[in-house]
Design a protein around this motif. Sequence first.
Motif, PDB file in Angstrom:
ATOM      1  N   LEU A  80     -11.709   3.118   0.964  1.00 17.62           N
ATOM      2  CA  LEU A  80     -11.869   3.427   2.310  1.00 17.62           C
ATOM      3  C   LEU A  80     -13.464   3.869   2.755  1.00 17.62           C
ATOM      4  N   TRP A 111       1.298   3.659  -8.223  1.00 13.77           N
ATOM      5  CA  TRP A 111      -0.041   3.772  -7.980  1.00 13.77           C
ATOM      6  C   TRP A 111      -0.584   2.377  -8.432  1.00 13.77           C
ATOM      7  N   TYR A 132      -4.404   1.877   4.748  1.00 15.05           N
ATOM      8  CA  TYR A 132      -4.500   2.704   3.434  1.00 15.05           C
ATOM      9  C   TYR A 132      -4.797   4.159   3.807  1.00 15.05           C
ATOM     10  N   ARG A 133      -5.338   4.749   5.016  1.00 18.52           N
ATOM     11  CA  ARG A 133      -5.552   5.924   5.044  1.00 18.52           C
ATOM     12  C   ARG A 133      -4.309   6.929   5.136  1.00 18.52           C
ATOM     13  N   LEU A 191      -6.018  -3.876  -3.386  1.00 17.70           N
ATOM     14  CA  LEU A 191      -7.235  -3.596  -2.812  1.00 17.70           C
ATOM     15  C   LEU A 191      -8.178  -4.856  -2.984  1.00 17.70           C
ATOM     16  N   ARG A 233      -5.968   8.095  -6.007  1.00 20.65           N
ATOM     17  CA  ARG A 233      -6.977   8.839  -5.063  1.00 20.65           C
ATOM     18  C   ARG A 233      -8.357   8.262  -5.256  1.00 20.65           C
ATOM     19  N   THR A 281      -2.694  -0.138  -5.704  1.00 19.07           N
ATOM     20  CA  THR A 281      -4.114  -0.356  -5.745  1.00 19.07           C
ATOM     21  C   THR A 281      -4.416  -2.094  -6.193  1.00 19.07           C
ATOM     22  N   ARG A 315      -1.795   6.453   3.227  1.00 18.60           N
ATOM     23  CA  ARG A 315      -1.397   6.732   1.610  1.00 18.60           C
ATOM     24  C   ARG A 315      -2.310   7.733   1.020  1.00 18.60           C
ATOM     25  N   TYR A 316      -3.544   7.585   1.574  1.00 19.62           N
ATOM     26  CA  TYR A 316      -4.620   8.554   0.898  1.00 19.62           C
ATOM     27  C   TYR A 316      -4.388   9.854   1.418  1.00 19.62           C
ATOM     28  N   ALA A 363       0.588  -1.239   0.043  1.00 19.55           N
ATOM     29  CA  ALA A 363      -0.199  -0.087  -0.259  1.00 19.55           C
ATOM     30  C   ALA A 363       0.598   1.100  -0.179  1.00 19.55           C
ATOM     31  N   LEU A 367      -8.418   4.766  -3.810  1.00 21.16           N
ATOM     32  CA  LEU A 367      -8.482   4.613  -2.519  1.00 21.16           C
ATOM     33  C   LEU A 367      -9.820   5.235  -1.688  1.00 21.16           C
ATOM     34  N   THR A 368     -10.110   6.202  -2.411  1.00 18.50           N
ATOM     35  CA  THR A 368     -11.420   6.898  -1.931  1.00 18.50           C
ATOM     36  C   THR A 368     -12.584   5.829  -1.656  1.00 18.50           C
TER      37      THR A 368
END
Length: 278
Positions: free
Chosen positions: A70, A11, A44-45, A18, A63, A15, A47-48, A6, A66-67
């Motif tokens: 999450l 990128w 993961y937060r 996930l 983004r 990902t 990295r976000y 992560a 991950l958005t």
Amino acid sequence: GLAALAAHPAWDVATATLGASRAVVELLEGADRERAKVALRAIYRPRYEALGEATDESSVLLRVALTRFLALDADDPDVRAELGALADRALDASGRFDRSAAPGDLLETVLTVGVQDQGAEFFDRLEAASIAAEDPYFKDVAFGALGQVEDPELAARLRAAILERRFPLTESMGMLVGQLRADATRDSTWDWVNANADAVIALVPEFFRSQVVPRFGLGFCSAERATEVETFVVSHASLVPGYERSLSQALEAISLCAALRMEKGAELAAVFAATAPR
């Protein structure tokens, strides 16, 4: 391993984890699932947050991924709060859609959070707007968001609307499959499918029935449910000719999930319980 990947600068490496993380969430149940979500948010937060306002292509792609993870898989309350505010701007109280209120590649996620967190009022205006809209992109993401409703009463209303053919058939099938896959609505939707079997099967175009109907049970993960799926399909064989191969594949997938849960579920739960922040 998930934590290391992560944090990888590429990128597409970050990902790629996930899917495995999502599979862990789906494999566990109850309190074990909630502890896993807490641990995954901690992974993961950072990295976000590190992405900041970066606008290069790889950051934008990361983004978005991950958005969505999450918000919808790890149930991060802060991310969901941010998206909920965007949902109200994207679809105001009068039902007017503002395309500029949220990034296009996040719009379905934004509307999904609105549907799940803001109750009947948001659900009703999104349903009305989706049916009336002429913008094909908005219709697509709106139908996708409606199909992820979790509130029991609203989910029942969605199923009734599907049976009444208020939505295009292709979108109705997507909604139905989504409701059968989601933990919050799987059991009630399966009961509804059984109670309205002939009418539900009739919603599926005959050419695709042998592929689609056996896959109704792919959200299940137990030998008992596999038996129920087999009984359902076989008992309606006259409406689903040629179902055998698709049913065999569906039963195998359910059985593999059940075997993995039995062999590794407790181990996974222990690992995530130990690593989740206190």
